[in-house]
Write an enzyme that holds these catalytic residues in place. Structure first.
Site, mmCIF file in Angstrom:
data_model
loop_
_atom_site.group_PDB
_atom_site.id
_atom_site.type_symbol
_atom_site.label_atom_id
_atom_site.label_comp_id
_atom_site.label_asym_id
_atom_site.label_seq_id
_atom_site.Cartn_x
_atom_site.Cartn_y
_atom_site.Cartn_z
ATOM 1 N N LYS A 119 9.031 44.366 -158.618
ATOM 2 C CA LYS A 119 9.775 45.596 -158.934
ATOM 3 C C LYS A 119 10.001 46.408 -157.652
ATOM 4 O O LYS A 119 11.075 46.974 -157.452
ATOM 5 C CB LYS A 119 9.022 46.442 -159.968
ATOM 6 C CG LYS A 119 8.931 45.833 -161.356
ATOM 7 C CD LYS A 119 10.276 45.661 -162.057
ATOM 8 C CE LYS A 119 10.903 46.963 -162.467
ATOM 9 N NZ LYS A 119 12.131 46.730 -163.308
ATOM 10 N N TYR A 144 3.998 41.359 -160.458
ATOM 11 C CA TYR A 144 4.978 42.159 -161.211
ATOM 12 C C TYR A 144 5.407 43.373 -160.402
ATOM 13 O O TYR A 144 6.591 43.586 -160.140
ATOM 14 C CB TYR A 144 4.405 42.596 -162.564
ATOM 15 C CG TYR A 144 5.174 43.741 -163.196
ATOM 16 C CD1 TYR A 144 6.494 43.571 -163.614
ATOM 17 C CD2 TYR A 144 4.590 45.014 -163.342
ATOM 18 C CE1 TYR A 144 7.212 44.630 -164.175
ATOM 19 C CE2 TYR A 144 5.299 46.066 -163.902
ATOM 20 C CZ TYR A 144 6.616 45.874 -164.312
ATOM 21 O OH TYR A 144 7.322 46.917 -164.853
ATOM 22 N N ASN A 178 -8.404 53.825 -170.413
ATOM 23 C CA ASN A 178 -8.060 52.807 -171.410
ATOM 24 C C ASN A 178 -8.973 52.849 -172.633
ATOM 25 O O ASN A 178 -8.525 52.722 -173.766
ATOM 26 C CB ASN A 178 -8.133 51.409 -170.791
ATOM 27 C CG ASN A 178 -7.025 51.181 -169.787
ATOM 28 O OD1 ASN A 178 -6.027 51.906 -169.775
ATOM 29 N ND2 ASN A 178 -7.186 50.192 -168.929
ATOM 30 N N THR A 216 9.229 51.363 -162.136
ATOM 31 C CA THR A 216 7.911 51.660 -162.707
ATOM 32 C C THR A 216 7.014 52.393 -161.707
ATOM 33 O O THR A 216 7.164 52.212 -160.479
ATOM 34 C CB THR A 216 7.241 50.331 -163.129
ATOM 35 O OG1 THR A 216 5.860 50.571 -163.382
ATOM 36 C CG2 THR A 216 7.335 49.262 -162.044
ATOM 37 N N ASP A 217 6.068 53.162 -162.223
ATOM 38 C CA ASP A 217 5.086 53.834 -161.352
ATOM 39 C C ASP A 217 4.178 52.824 -160.654
ATOM 40 O O ASP A 217 3.492 53.161 -159.692
ATOM 41 C CB ASP A 217 4.242 54.851 -162.148
ATOM 42 C CG ASP A 217 3.412 54.246 -163.275
ATOM 43 O OD1 ASP A 217 3.522 53.029 -163.547
ATOM 44 O OD2 ASP A 217 2.646 55.010 -163.903
ATOM 45 N N GLU A 218 4.174 51.568 -161.135
ATOM 46 C CA GLU A 218 3.253 50.574 -160.573
ATOM 47 C C GLU A 218 3.613 50.202 -159.139
ATOM 48 O O GLU A 218 2.784 49.647 -158.417
ATOM 49 C CB GLU A 218 3.208 49.332 -161.466
ATOM 50 C CG GLU A 218 2.814 49.725 -162.865
ATOM 51 C CD GLU A 218 2.391 48.575 -163.744
ATOM 52 O OE1 GLU A 218 1.989 47.534 -163.216
ATOM 53 O OE2 GLU A 218 2.465 48.740 -164.974
ATOM 54 N N THR A 239 13.832 36.744 -161.615
ATOM 55 C CA THR A 239 14.569 37.707 -162.452
ATOM 56 C C THR A 239 14.570 39.100 -161.823
ATOM 57 O O THR A 239 15.616 39.747 -161.714
ATOM 58 C CB THR A 239 13.964 37.766 -163.874
ATOM 59 O OG1 THR A 239 14.397 36.602 -164.582
ATOM 60 C CG2 THR A 239 14.427 38.995 -164.636
HETATM 61 P P1 NAD Z 1 10.515 43.850 -172.125
HETATM 62 O O1 NAD Z 1 9.732 42.745 -171.537
HETATM 63 O O2 NAD Z 1 10.184 44.349 -173.483
HETATM 64 O O3 NAD Z 1 12.067 43.479 -172.135
HETATM 65 C C1 NAD Z 1 12.689 42.838 -171.056
HETATM 66 C C2 NAD Z 1 14.068 42.366 -171.528
HETATM 67 O O4 NAD Z 1 14.711 41.741 -170.403
HETATM 68 C C3 NAD Z 1 14.004 41.331 -172.656
HETATM 69 O O5 NAD Z 1 14.962 41.645 -173.644
HETATM 70 C C4 NAD Z 1 14.341 40.021 -171.959
HETATM 71 O O6 NAD Z 1 14.977 39.092 -172.817
HETATM 72 C C5 NAD Z 1 15.273 40.503 -170.852
HETATM 73 N N1 NAD Z 1 15.308 39.568 -169.707
HETATM 74 C C6 NAD Z 1 14.256 39.024 -169.048
HETATM 75 N N2 NAD Z 1 14.694 38.193 -168.098
HETATM 76 C C7 NAD Z 1 16.049 38.227 -168.129
HETATM 77 C C8 NAD Z 1 17.078 37.586 -167.388
HETATM 78 N N3 NAD Z 1 16.807 36.730 -166.380
HETATM 79 N N4 NAD Z 1 18.370 37.864 -167.700
HETATM 80 C C9 NAD Z 1 18.678 38.730 -168.702
HETATM 81 N N5 NAD Z 1 17.745 39.338 -169.455
HETATM 82 C C10 NAD Z 1 16.441 39.096 -169.163
HETATM 83 O O7 NAD Z 1 10.423 45.032 -171.038
HETATM 84 P P2 NAD Z 1 10.309 46.607 -171.270
HETATM 85 O O8 NAD Z 1 8.892 46.968 -171.461
HETATM 86 O O9 NAD Z 1 11.344 47.031 -172.259
HETATM 87 O O10 NAD Z 1 10.727 47.108 -169.807
HETATM 88 C C11 NAD Z 1 12.098 47.308 -169.479
HETATM 89 C C12 NAD Z 1 12.192 47.780 -168.041
HETATM 90 O O11 NAD Z 1 11.424 48.972 -167.869
HETATM 91 C C13 NAD Z 1 11.635 46.766 -167.040
HETATM 92 O O12 NAD Z 1 12.477 46.764 -165.915
HETATM 93 C C14 NAD Z 1 10.261 47.325 -166.677
HETATM 94 O O13 NAD Z 1 9.894 46.961 -165.371
HETATM 95 C C15 NAD Z 1 10.502 48.812 -166.798
HETATM 96 N N6 NAD Z 1 9.320 49.626 -167.156
HETATM 97 C C16 NAD Z 1 8.544 49.284 -168.229
HETATM 98 C C17 NAD Z 1 7.460 50.094 -168.560
HETATM 99 C C18 NAD Z 1 6.597 49.763 -169.760
HETATM 100 O O14 NAD Z 1 5.560 50.438 -169.953
HETATM 101 N N7 NAD Z 1 6.934 48.812 -170.605
HETATM 102 C C19 NAD Z 1 7.167 51.233 -167.805
HETATM 103 C C20 NAD Z 1 7.990 51.545 -166.716
HETATM 104 C C21 NAD Z 1 9.074 50.741 -166.400
HETATM 105 P P1 TYD Z 2 -0.659 46.930 -169.802
HETATM 106 O O1 TYD Z 2 -0.211 47.439 -171.127
HETATM 107 O O2 TYD Z 2 -0.653 45.467 -169.550
HETATM 108 O O3 TYD Z 2 0.185 47.721 -168.731
HETATM 109 P P2 TYD Z 2 -0.018 47.829 -167.122
HETATM 110 O O4 TYD Z 2 -0.941 46.783 -166.665
HETATM 111 O O5 TYD Z 2 1.365 47.585 -166.694
HETATM 112 O O6 TYD Z 2 -0.514 49.222 -166.879
HETATM 113 O O7 TYD Z 2 -2.152 47.452 -169.553
HETATM 114 C C1 TYD Z 2 -2.474 48.835 -169.587
HETATM 115 C C2 TYD Z 2 -3.926 48.958 -169.208
HETATM 116 O O8 TYD Z 2 -4.729 48.353 -170.228
HETATM 117 C C3 TYD Z 2 -4.277 48.241 -167.921
HETATM 118 O O9 TYD Z 2 -5.270 48.998 -167.227
HETATM 119 C C4 TYD Z 2 -4.867 46.922 -168.394
HETATM 120 C C5 TYD Z 2 -5.533 47.290 -169.700
HETATM 121 N N1 TYD Z 2 -5.568 46.236 -170.732
HETATM 122 C C6 TYD Z 2 -6.784 45.902 -171.357
HETATM 123 O O10 TYD Z 2 -7.834 46.482 -171.056
HETATM 124 N N2 TYD Z 2 -6.772 44.932 -172.310
HETATM 125 C C7 TYD Z 2 -5.629 44.263 -172.658
HETATM 126 O O11 TYD Z 2 -5.696 43.344 -173.533
HETATM 127 C C8 TYD Z 2 -4.402 44.620 -172.012
HETATM 128 C C9 TYD Z 2 -3.123 43.905 -172.375
HETATM 129 C C10 TYD Z 2 -4.410 45.621 -171.055
#
Ligand code: NAD
Ligand code: TYD
Length: 342
Positions: free
Chosen positions: A154, A150, A249, A125-127, A100
């Site tokens: 990205k 992941y 955390n 993402t910053d990751e 994906t």
């Molecule tokens: P999410 O997992 O909540 O949502 C992802 C969406 O993508 C879902 O609606 C899912 O159905 C859709 N999707 C997945 N695979 C698909 C496919 N093959 N075709 C069409 N749709 C598909 O994710 P999120 O947390 O809303 O993140 C959205 C974006 O932001 C991502 O690209 C993520 O890498 C980026 N991002 C997220 C965070 C965060 O903290 N959540 C931070 C920085 C960047």
């Molecule tokens: P997460 O929300 O999974 O985001 P990311 O790994 O993308 O930063 O996790 C945020 C931080 O929290 C990360 O250091 C992992 C930690 N974490 C826990 O300690 N326990 C948990 O159950 C989860 C989901 C994350």
């Protein structure tokens, strides 16, 4: 402005779609989303009746379906959120992340080349920078050094997007945001998982020593930043979007417990995540100087509001956990014609 938004039924995407449609009648949005476990049509119910909103259940890896959507909707801009987004899942089942996040992004870029768009904004993402030792912060020039499947997928997508800018002069923008939190976040990420567990008096699993650091960004601030970059970002550029709220955390977990009025005895230290990045930190000067954007939600008020949202919407968490309400059929929207497909 006709906007094609991928992943618009997920956490950040649905916040973006609701916010953008509420803010302007000039914006017309087509959401393409596969509705995986993380995508939920209910997240879009508040805008489902607007004539400026359309939805199509499409897998972004399906080149024919994606091309059809571009051909019939003719977007002026693309905002690409769709992704597999959870690090822990990527460690256990990486294949979907590669297909994906990398192949899906490639399919969209090809469609945007065939049906030219004015802007292609890739949400990253910053990751992708990997762990950043204190006291440093990553700026956009920092080499990519992802640590898990992941973030590697990205980073791969980011490089593909940049390559289309160089090879095909596609007007791309890349945004790299820090950890988001807020309403409608699937309860697998740290903050919503801790809130839903605390509200249910379940243990709060903290990985390792809990001293890892993340920078927290409220999803509404992130969505405003994406709108700002779309409007004022320079084509070909990458923009970091940080929340200016760095926290360990364990401190986040303690604040969640305070907001939920639950005891610290719910905290349970569990084995660490493999390849766990110790610290993320972003330098976001560029987005501020180019667009004027600033984060405006304090962590305390954002967290209170998020806890209140989860407390007020227990049925939402129950339904996303049980996997209900994911299809047109479940929602009966197709029969009512509220989500016309393209
Ligand atoms: P999410 O997992 O909540 O949502 C992802 C969406 O993508 C879902 O609606 C899912 O159905 C859709 N999707 C997945 N695979 C698909 C496919 N093959 N075709 C069409 N749709 C598909 O994710 P999120 O947390 O809303 O993140 C959205 C974006 O932001 C991502 O690209 C993520 O890498 C980026 N991002 C997220 C965070 C965060 O903290 N959540 C931070 C920085 C960047
Ligand atoms: P997460 O929300 O999974 O985001 P990311 O790994 O993308 O930063 O996790 C945020 C931080 O929290 C990360 O250091 C992992 C930690 N974490 C826990 O300690 N326990 C948990 O159950 C989860 C989901 C994350």
């Amino acid at each position: 402005m006709r906007l094609l938004v991928t992943g618009g039924a997920g956490f950040i995407g649905s916040n973006f779609v609701r916010q953008a449609l509420r803010r302007s009648r000039q914006v017309e949005i087509l959401v393409l989303d596969l509705l995986t476990y993380a995508g939920n049509l209910e997240n879009l119910a508040p805008v489902a009746d607007l004539p400026t909103f359309r939805f199509s259940r499409v897998d972004i890896r399906d080149a024919a379906a994606v091309r059809d959507a571009f051909r019939s909707f003719r977007p002026e801009a693309v905002v690409h959120f769709a992704a597999e987004s959870h690090v822990d899942r990527s460690i256990h089942s990486p294949a979907e992340f590669v297909s994906t996040n990398v192949t899906g992004t490639g399919v969209l870029l090809e469609a945007a080349r065939e049906w030219p768009v004015g802007r292609f904004l890739h949400v990253s993402t910053d990751e992708v920078y990997g762990s950043i030792p204190a006291p440093h912060a990553a700026d956009e020039e920092r080499p990519l050094s992802p640590s898990n499947p992941y973030s590697a997928s990205k980073a791969g997508a980011d490089l593909l997007v940049s390559a289309y800018a160089k090879t095909h002069s596609l007007p791309v923008l890349i945004t790299r945001a820090s950890n988001n939190y807020g309403p409608y976040q699937f309860p697998e990420k740290l903050i919503p998982l801790m809130i839903t567990n605390a509200l249910a008096d379940k243990p709060l699993p903290v990985y390792g020593d809990g001293l890892q650091e993340r920078d927290w960004l409220h999803v509404h601030d992130h969505c405003r930043a994406i709108e700002a970059v779309l409007a004022a970002g320079r084509a070909g550029e990458t923009y970091n979007i940080g929340g200016e709220c760095s926290m360990q955390n364990i401190e986040v977990v303690r604040r969640v417990l305070d907001c939920c009025r639950k005891p610290a005895s719910l905290i349970e230290y569990v084995p660490d995540r493999p390849g766990h990045d110790r610290r993320y930190a972003l330098d976001s000067k560029k987005v501020k100087s180019d667009t004027g954007w600033e984060p405006s939600t304090s962590f305390d008020s954002g967290l209170w509001e998020t806890v209140r949202w989860f407390r007020d919407n227990p049925e939402w968490s129950a339904r996303v956990h049980s996997g209900e309400y994911r299809t047109f059929h479940d929602l009966n929207y197709s029969q009512r014609g509220e989500f016309p497909s393209v």
